[in-house]
Design a protein around this motif. Sequence first.
Motif, PDB file in Angstrom:
ATOM      1  N   CYS A  94       0.848  -1.193   0.000  1.00 15.63           N
ATOM      2  CA  CYS A  94       0.000   0.000   0.000  1.00 15.63           C
ATOM      3  C   CYS A  94       0.881   1.240   0.000  1.00 15.63           C
ATOM      4  O   CYS A  94       1.886   1.284   0.712  1.00 15.63           O
ATOM      5  CB  CYS A  94      -0.912   0.020   1.233  1.00 15.63           C
ATOM      6  SG  CYS A  94      -2.176  -1.276   1.236  1.00 15.63           S
ATOM      7  N   ILE A  95       0.499   2.239  -0.814  1.00 14.41           N
ATOM      8  CA  ILE A  95       1.236   3.496  -0.853  1.00 14.41           C
ATOM      9  C   ILE A  95       0.239   4.649  -0.830  1.00 14.41           C
ATOM     10  O   ILE A  95      -0.897   4.515  -1.301  1.00 14.41           O
ATOM     11  CB  ILE A  95       2.139   3.602  -2.103  1.00 14.41           C
ATOM     12  CG1 ILE A  95       1.301   3.474  -3.382  1.00 14.41           C
ATOM     13  CG2 ILE A  95       3.237   2.559  -2.076  1.00 14.41           C
ATOM     14  CD1 ILE A  95       2.114   3.689  -4.659  1.00 14.41           C
ATOM     15  N   PRO A  96       0.632   5.794  -0.265  1.00 14.45           N
ATOM     16  CA  PRO A  96      -0.279   6.945  -0.255  1.00 14.45           C
ATOM     17  C   PRO A  96      -0.554   7.446  -1.671  1.00 14.45           C
ATOM     18  O   PRO A  96       0.317   7.379  -2.541  1.00 14.45           O
ATOM     19  CB  PRO A  96       0.498   7.994   0.550  1.00 14.45           C
ATOM     20  CG  PRO A  96       1.550   7.239   1.289  1.00 14.45           C
ATOM     21  CD  PRO A  96       1.896   6.071   0.432  1.00 14.45           C
ATOM     22  N   PHE A  97      -1.753   7.916  -1.872  1.00 19.44           N
ATOM     23  CA  PHE A  97      -2.109   8.580  -3.129  1.00 19.44           C
ATOM     24  C   PHE A  97      -2.712   9.928  -2.762  1.00 19.44           C
ATOM     25  O   PHE A  97      -3.906  10.059  -2.558  1.00 19.44           O
ATOM     26  CB  PHE A  97      -3.097   7.733  -3.936  1.00 19.44           C
ATOM     27  CG  PHE A  97      -3.508   8.383  -5.235  1.00 19.44           C
ATOM     28  CD1 PHE A  97      -2.575   8.680  -6.201  1.00 19.44           C
ATOM     29  CD2 PHE A  97      -4.838   8.697  -5.476  1.00 19.44           C
ATOM     30  CE1 PHE A  97      -2.955   9.280  -7.397  1.00 19.44           C
ATOM     31  CE2 PHE A  97      -5.226   9.301  -6.665  1.00 19.44           C
ATOM     32  CZ  PHE A  97      -4.282   9.590  -7.633  1.00 19.44           C
ATOM     33  N   ASN A  98      -1.845  10.915  -2.623  1.00 20.43           N
ATOM     34  CA  ASN A  98      -2.259  12.265  -2.246  1.00 20.43           C
ATOM     35  C   ASN A  98      -1.893  13.193  -3.397  1.00 20.43           C
ATOM     36  O   ASN A  98      -0.713  13.330  -3.728  1.00 20.43           O
ATOM     37  CB  ASN A  98      -1.553  12.728  -0.969  1.00 20.43           C
ATOM     38  CG  ASN A  98      -1.778  11.767   0.183  1.00 20.43           C
ATOM     39  OD1 ASN A  98      -2.837  11.151   0.279  1.00 20.43           O
ATOM     40  ND2 ASN A  98      -0.796  11.629   1.038  1.00 20.43           N
ATOM     41  N   THR A  99      -2.882  13.793  -3.999  1.00 22.59           N
ATOM     42  CA  THR A  99      -2.608  14.629  -5.152  1.00 22.59           C
ATOM     43  C   THR A  99      -3.610  15.773  -5.241  1.00 22.59           C
ATOM     44  O   THR A  99      -4.681  15.708  -4.632  1.00 22.59           O
ATOM     45  CB  THR A  99      -2.634  13.792  -6.450  1.00 22.59           C
ATOM     46  OG1 THR A  99      -2.179  14.571  -7.541  1.00 22.59           O
ATOM     47  CG2 THR A  99      -4.038  13.281  -6.741  1.00 22.59           C
ATOM     48  N   THR A 100      -3.266  16.793  -5.982  1.00 20.32           N
ATOM     49  CA  THR A 100      -4.134  17.938  -6.216  1.00 20.32           C
ATOM     50  C   THR A 100      -4.361  18.089  -7.708  1.00 20.32           C
ATOM     51  O   THR A 100      -3.396  18.119  -8.482  1.00 20.32           O
ATOM     52  CB  THR A 100      -3.514  19.229  -5.652  1.00 20.32           C
ATOM     53  OG1 THR A 100      -3.339  19.092  -4.232  1.00 20.32           O
ATOM     54  CG2 THR A 100      -4.417  20.427  -5.917  1.00 20.32           C
ATOM     55  N   VAL A 101      -5.630  18.143  -8.115  1.00 19.30           N
ATOM     56  CA  VAL A 101      -5.962  18.290  -9.528  1.00 19.30           C
ATOM     57  C   VAL A 101      -6.862  19.505  -9.699  1.00 19.30           C
ATOM     58  O   VAL A 101      -7.665  19.832  -8.820  1.00 19.30           O
ATOM     59  CB  VAL A 101      -6.654  17.026 -10.080  1.00 19.30           C
ATOM     60  CG1 VAL A 101      -5.667  15.879 -10.169  1.00 19.30           C
ATOM     61  CG2 VAL A 101      -7.839  16.605  -9.207  1.00 19.30           C
TER      62      VAL A 101
END
Length: 201
Positions: free
Chosen positions: A138-145
């Motif tokens: 599992c890995i973080p998925f933090n993003t801004t679109v």
Amino acid sequence: MKKTLKILVFLIISSLQLNAQQTPSAIAKIIVDSYSFEKSRSIPVGVLIELEKGWHLYWRNSGDTGIPTSIEFDLPEGISISEIHWPVPKVFEYEGLASYGYEKQVLLIAELSIPENYQSNSVLITANVKSLICKDVCIPFNTTVSQEIKLTNAFSTEDEISKLFSQTRINLPEANNDFELSIIPDKNDISIVIENPSIDV
């Protein structure tokens, strides 16, 4: 020693955030459905998250494992947005634990409200996505679109996008208020009975 530890923790967190934003295993973007201001001052928008095969992310209630997905919108002054409509999630089971989420792709939709006195001919909408994607790890998925929406009296989107919105609306959970709850005391026990009068047994 304490300063070294703080720097190390900061570097680890920064590395996780960098990997999350650049991971090729998941991509997020904002899409817009067709709308007409003659019918409503509402614009259907959605955050579309596409995942590589075998990867999944979590629902707003992740279940026994995982981290709930959250989205915060940044909007111009005077613009408001509805709560997010979440499609019915899939159940993932692992070693007796159940979690809820989505694989392949998911569209999280909301309604953007444009007041009649809004002066600009466009709206810049930004979504801050925080989630966790999992496969073997599992890995973080933090993003801004972000997406700039040009405001017209009527807008027609592509057929593929329109179908995505239609399919998502079909898969939204429906509230059912037909159930009746009754409590029956019996000596040392209490029984809770839930019935749906509309169903013939």
